[in-house]
Design an enzyme around this catalytic site. Structure first.
Site, mmCIF file in Angstrom:
data_model
loop_
_atom_site.group_PDB
_atom_site.id
_atom_site.type_symbol
_atom_site.label_atom_id
_atom_site.label_comp_id
_atom_site.label_asym_id
_atom_site.label_seq_id
_atom_site.Cartn_x
_atom_site.Cartn_y
_atom_site.Cartn_z
ATOM 1 N N VAL A 56 0.866 -1.183 0.000
ATOM 2 C CA VAL A 56 0.000 0.000 0.000
ATOM 3 C C VAL A 56 0.896 1.223 0.000
ATOM 4 C CG1 VAL A 56 -1.697 1.329 1.303
ATOM 5 C CG2 VAL A 56 -1.920 -1.155 1.164
ATOM 6 N N ALA A 101 4.412 4.134 3.132
ATOM 7 C CA ALA A 101 3.937 2.916 2.470
ATOM 8 C C ALA A 101 4.115 1.744 3.422
ATOM 9 C CB ALA A 101 4.734 2.659 1.191
ATOM 10 N N LYS A 102 3.547 0.620 3.108
ATOM 11 C CA LYS A 102 3.811 -0.604 3.866
ATOM 12 C C LYS A 102 3.496 -1.780 2.953
ATOM 13 C CE LYS A 102 4.976 -1.680 8.155
ATOM 14 N NZ LYS A 102 5.917 -0.879 8.959
ATOM 15 N N GLY A 103 4.213 -2.883 3.178
ATOM 16 C CA GLY A 103 3.944 -4.087 2.406
ATOM 17 C C GLY A 103 3.923 -5.287 3.324
#
Ligand code: NAD
Length: 411
Positions: A56, A101-103
């Site tokens: 995201v 962001a993050k994943g």
């Protein structure tokens, strides 16, 4: 409550204080891009398994997207979305030129071999490499991922786009990483704890600290606070928890954990307690440095510490936070308390881009300066506006992103 609902409460409170318009609130809360990918790999046994991964990219108004990659069975889109927004506010609070962001990949790393984790990581890059890069989106380690995996990411990304060490941070020192990155989050937690104690007029030597989590963040925070003559009176991890009102010798703790696969189980020199007792123990500072959501409305009233430092992401849920605000317990929020990691990631990115190395002393000096300035700004704002440090930190972060959004032009 969904993860995104909790972060929205803090955002809304700050947006009210900043008097942001409804349209700006919607703009800032909406992620720019959300990606879900399929990651099929062959297990060592030859069996085919399919994992699901997410990235995201929440906001890039202030610079490239930046945020960790998490391997955990409970990873889902809502949780990653909440953590991505948290990164946007965090990079803005410490005023480094990134967005958020993050994943994540929904898997249990403990159930995979190293080779299987390498296959997952490389397939994840195969599926997403067009979405990241040094000027676009820069992943880093998070729960369940480590420096070796960041090396695989850099290597796999390079197969598509050529040599680009700045495409990912948190790499091993021997592979384009930097000394000082690994300790940075824990060091920052320690340094900010001392700043807060100072601002509250409390004496630092002898301060009693209870620490939940003895991994990367917990060990480095313990070392820093021990060096400052604080007493670590309780410590725990996933395996066990211990209490010693006289304070543990941190070097003994570190030696024990190192010889015991990173675990505290079997420790001598303290009384065994439960994890719940650790959170409720008699101390001056409680540092949850393990998981999110460990302090809720159900156990907040049992917490005796007058000061809580959120070393983990979201260890205090929003209901517990409201109870703490009402009774005057001071919570130093995650978006400031654990921002040392992303700040040192920025140093790594800068050095990778310059093909130059600073050395550990400069890394520590710059880290202390940036966190110190952010702390003072949050503290002053919380005093002048009579709001909690969390609301002040959100006001600073959200306000900076809103301003950059206007300056950059929204339409
Ligand atoms: P880590 O995996 O190195 O250590 C986690 C620690 O928590 C271990 O000691 C583990 O035993 C303990 N733990 C796990 N479950 C527990 C439970 N149920 N009860 C008590 N202890 C438990 O992780 P880390 O890198 O130290 O990260 C800790 C937290 O800080 C995470 O929430 C992470 O998202 C956050 N954080 C880390 C960084 C970083 O740079 N490492 C940066 C920002 C935020």
């Amino acid at each position: 409550m969904r993860a995104t609902d909790a972060t929205r409460i803090y955002f809304d409170r700050a947006a009210d204080e900043l008097d942001l318009s409804p349209s700006m609130r919607t703009l800032l809360q909406t992620a720019k891009r959300e990606v879900r990918v399929k990651i099929p790999i062959e297990r060592d046994s030859g069996e085919l398994v399919t994992f699901v991964g997410y990235r995201v990219q929440h906001n890039d108004a202030r610079g490239p997207f930046k945020g960790g990659l998490r391997y955990h069975p409970q990873v889902d889109l809502d949780h990653i979305r909440a953590l991505a927004a948290l990164m946007t506010w965090k990079t803005a609070v410490v005023d480094i030129p990134y967005g958020g962001a993050k994943g994540g990949v929904a898997l249990d790393p403990a159930s995979c071999s190293t080779r299987e984790l390498e296959r997952v990581t490389r397939r994840f890059v195969d599926a997403t490499h067009d979405l990241f890069g040094p000027d676009v989106d820069i992943p880093a380690p998070d729960m369940g991922t480590n420096a070796d995996m960041m090396a695989w990411i850099m290597n796999q990304y390079g197969k598509y786009h050529g040599f680009a060490p700045a495409c990912v941070t948190g790499k091993p020192v021997e592979y384009h990483g930097i000394p000082g990155r690994e300790e940075a989050t824990g060091r920052g937690v320690g340094a900010l704890t001392l700043k807060l104690l100072g601002r509250l007029g409390r004496r630092i030597p002898g301060t009693r600290v209870a620490l939940q989590g003895f991994g990367n963040v917990g060990t480095h925070a313990a070392k820093y606070l021990h060096d400052a003559e604080c007493r670590i009176v309780a410590v725990g991890d996933a395996s066990s928890a211990f209490h010693n009102p006289e304070g543990f010798d941190v070097l003994t703790l570190l030696r024990h954990a190192r010889a015991n696969g990173g675990r505290l189980a079997g420790l001598d020199g303290g009384d065994a307690i439960t994890g719940a007792e650790l959170l409720a123990c008699d101390c001056d500072v409680l540092i949850p440095a393990a998981l999110g959501g460990v302090i809720t409305a159900a156990n907040a009233n049992a917490v005796r510490a007058p000061i809580i430092i959120e070393a983990a992401n979201e260890p205090v849920d929003s209901e517990a936070d409201a109870l703490f605000s009402a009774r005057g317990t001071i919570v130093l929020p995650d978006i400031l308390a654990n921002a040392g990691g992303v700040t040192a990631s920025w140093f790594e990115w800068v050095q990778n881009r310059q093909h130059y190395q600073w050395g550990i002393n400069r890394v520590r000096q710059e880290l202390d300066r940036i966190l110190g300035e952010a702390f003072e700004q949050v503290w002053q704002l919380s005093q002048s506006r009579q709001v909690s440090p969390r609301t002040a930190a959100y006001m600073l972060g959200v306000g900076r992103v809103a301003r950059a959004t206007v300056l950059g032009g929204v339409a």
